[in-house]
Enzyme design. Structure first.
Site, PDB file in Angstrom:
ATOM      1  N   LYS A 110      60.732 131.818 114.943  1.00 50.23           N
ATOM      2  CA  LYS A 110      59.498 132.597 114.817  1.00 50.23           C
ATOM      3  C   LYS A 110      59.833 134.063 115.025  1.00 50.23           C
ATOM      4  CE  LYS A 110      58.938 133.881 119.322  1.00 50.23           C
ATOM      5  NZ  LYS A 110      59.019 135.292 119.772  1.00 50.23           N
ATOM      6  N   ASP A 139      55.759 129.648 124.775  1.00 49.54           N
ATOM      7  CA  ASP A 139      55.849 129.676 123.310  1.00 49.54           C
ATOM      8  C   ASP A 139      55.799 128.286 122.687  1.00 49.54           C
ATOM      9  OD1 ASP A 139      56.120 132.391 123.497  1.00 49.54           O
ATOM     10  OD2 ASP A 139      58.222 132.461 122.894  1.00 49.54           O
ATOM     11  N   GLY A 154      68.905 133.892 123.201  1.00 51.60           N
ATOM     12  CA  GLY A 154      68.538 135.155 123.820  1.00 51.60           C
ATOM     13  C   GLY A 154      68.204 136.228 122.816  1.00 51.60           C
ATOM     14  N   ALA A 155      67.583 135.815 121.688  1.00 54.02           N
ATOM     15  CA  ALA A 155      67.311 136.758 120.605  1.00 54.02           C
ATOM     16  C   ALA A 155      65.825 136.980 120.361  1.00 54.02           C
ATOM     17  CB  ALA A 155      67.981 136.282 119.319  1.00 54.02           C
ATOM     18  N   GLY A 207      62.666 132.239 119.563  1.00 53.93           N
ATOM     19  CA  GLY A 207      61.980 131.020 119.993  1.00 53.93           C
ATOM     20  C   GLY A 207      62.718 129.733 119.719  1.00 53.93           C
ATOM     21  N   GLY A 208      64.029 129.781 119.541  1.00 53.60           N
ATOM     22  CA  GLY A 208      64.761 128.575 119.186  1.00 53.60           C
ATOM     23  C   GLY A 208      64.600 127.428 120.165  1.00 53.60           C
TER      24      GLY A 208
END
Length: 272
Positions: free
Chosen positions: A8, A125, A88-89, A92-93
């Site tokens: 996302k 999330d 950490g990007a 939302g993985g």
């Protein structure tokens, strides 16, 4: 069973202030993408067999344990997680992985279990990923209102820098707070192919922690993308392309400097 746990981005994220419980009140627009991690779920007689990083601490494992316990342990599951999204990007993985485990287990072991409370207990999330698409979110992200938006070509880029969410929020200062997002204006601009009037209140804190992120944003703009913005608490950025051909060219230009991927907003979701 194979499932796609899509990424996302946040089409704007405004911090409205700090709540009494210590969390921040936010206003954001979530938009799922057409790519992400892959999960393989297989029923087994009992227990949870998990193949992926972090073992029992992984959100996907915790989601499986939460559902099976709520369902009365009708059986077990073997989960294989193939990570494709950077960690950490701000994409939302992990939350998406957890949501797809909940949805997959509901198919394998149907039961009178409310998924939304389980999802929220795993992370703010996670509830969004139960539905995907595009949604306005309030609170800590749990109060959702589905929205309609035509598919748009998008490029996502991460330099590889990991930005832990708690670290970014700890850097938030009062001057980072802002008003509510102009939702209707944002949606109209996106549909017309214009520069959307959104912002991300967490860019300031992230840029103070890692000034080099400003250069990443500037580079994406220089490559011709519009609406370039950091997603969530970072460190990934996204930008909107005129068409798929431009998106492919931008990805090719970025490919050797980090994670670069193109797709569509609100694209592919759920079971394959």
């Amino acid at each position: 069973m194979e499932r796609l746990a899509v990424a996302k981005v946040n089409l704007g994220l405004s911090l409205l202030g700090r709540r009494r419980d210590g969390y921040h009140e936010l206003h954001t627009l979530f938009a799922s993408l057409s790519f992400g991690d892959r999960l393989f779920l297989e029923p087994i007689p009992e227990g949870i067999e998990f193949r992926g990083r972090y073992g029992r601490r992984n959100l996907a494992y915790r989601a499986a344990a939460a559902y099976l316990e709520a369902a009365g342990w009708p059986g077990g599951v073997r989960i294989v997680l193939e990570k494709a999204l950077p960690e950490g990007a701000g994409l939302g993985g992990g939350s998406s992985d957890a949501a797809q485990v909940l949805l997959g287990l509901r198919e394998l072991y149907p039961a009178e279990v409310e998924l939304f409370p389980l999802a929220l207990s795993l992370g703010a999330d996670v509830p969004f990923f139960l539905q995907g698409g595009v949604a306005e979110a309030r609170g800590v992200g749990e109060r959702l209102r589905p929205l309609s938006l035509s598919p748009l070509p998008v490029v996502v880029f991460s330099s590889g820098l990991r930005l832990p969410t708690p670290k970014v929020y700890a850097e938030v200062k009062p001057h980072d707070f802002g008003p509510e997002l102009p939702v209707e204006e944002i949606l109209k601009a996106l549909e017309k192919g214009e520069e959307p009037p959104y912002w991300n209140s967490l860019e300031g804190p992230a840029f103070r922690l890692h000034p080099e992120l400003k250069e990443v944003k500037a580079r994406l703009k220089a490559l011709g993308l519009r609406g370039v913005l950091m997603s969530g608490s970072g460190s990934a950025f996204f930008g909107l392309a005129e068409d798929e051909a431009q998106a492919k060219r931008v990805v090719e230009a970025l490919r050797h400097t980090g994670y670069a991927r193109h797709g569509t907003l609100g694209g592919g979701y759920g079971a394959i």
